[in-house]
Write a protein that holds these residues in place. Sequence first.
Motif: not given
Length: 339
Positions: A119, A121-122
């Motif tokens: 999360y 990285y997103d």
Amino acid sequence: MRTFDYLRASSLDQAAGMIGAGATVIAGGTNLLDLMKLQVMTPAQLVDINRIPGLDEIEESSAGLRIGALVRNSDLAADLRIRRDYPVLARALLAGASGQLRNKATTGGNLLQRTRCPYFYDTAMACNKRDPGAGCSAKGGEARMTAVLGTSEHCIAAHPSDMAVAMTAMGAEVELQSANDRRTIALPDLYRLPGEQPQIENQLSAGEIITAVLLPAPRPGSIQSYRKVRDRASYAFALVSVAAVLEMHDGRIGDIALAFGGIGARPWRDPSVEAILKGEVPEAALFARAADKLFETARTEPGNAFKITLMRRTLAATLREATGLTTRSIGTDIAGEAA
């Protein structure tokens, strides 16, 4: 990737000045460049420190070993002094990433790499570490790679470094330098627990840079072990890991240091766990009590609760092997036991 200015520093003072003015350090760039491509990190300026003399050296003294911040992970793992006197570190380094990445990754950068929480990285998902106040999507979400110790309501991300876990077990210190000062701190003190501000991950002051890691002199006769459990045999981050440095005297455990990876918001060491083991005859019940103590304050999610069982087994396997309780070779990757 957003545009940025690229700067080069030829001295520590010059680098410290640039960092103090807001520039972000780049050395190997193995983590930073990925984050910039995803726009998780968007620095306006990068300062390249690779040309600063003296930071890529490993120096020996009566006090131990000084590892420069620019020493590459592959060079550190292959150094004969590391392989002879600090095998737990060599094993941890070789268990991390791929050969290509180890050829670029630096000692300082490895210590400061960011979490691999999906999360984080997103950028479409809420993450307090990336966007303070946005929330933590990992709580109640896909939490397989998250932590169970040292977490908070605001963040459950796990620290990813193998090298830092081994160095923590060895009692390493970190040398920090700014334009006006140099100080040395214990490696665990480099990291901040998330608390209410998970975006602040370390104790570096403005303009401060890691210059070296200091390893204490090796203790003759010590037994060292590093065990990493992961989803595949290479290029995978730890589900759990254990670094152990201990001595045996007359069938009893002497001085012992344990550090744990994959379960903590930072490389995790708990002296109260070591106190349970020291002076005792190794046996399964003793190892179970140590694991009970380790997880007294654990906070789990449905997706990461398996780590407690997995770490209990991994800790027991590590201690059985290190103390000679069993001569059977136990495989490094036993993730299947948690299925």
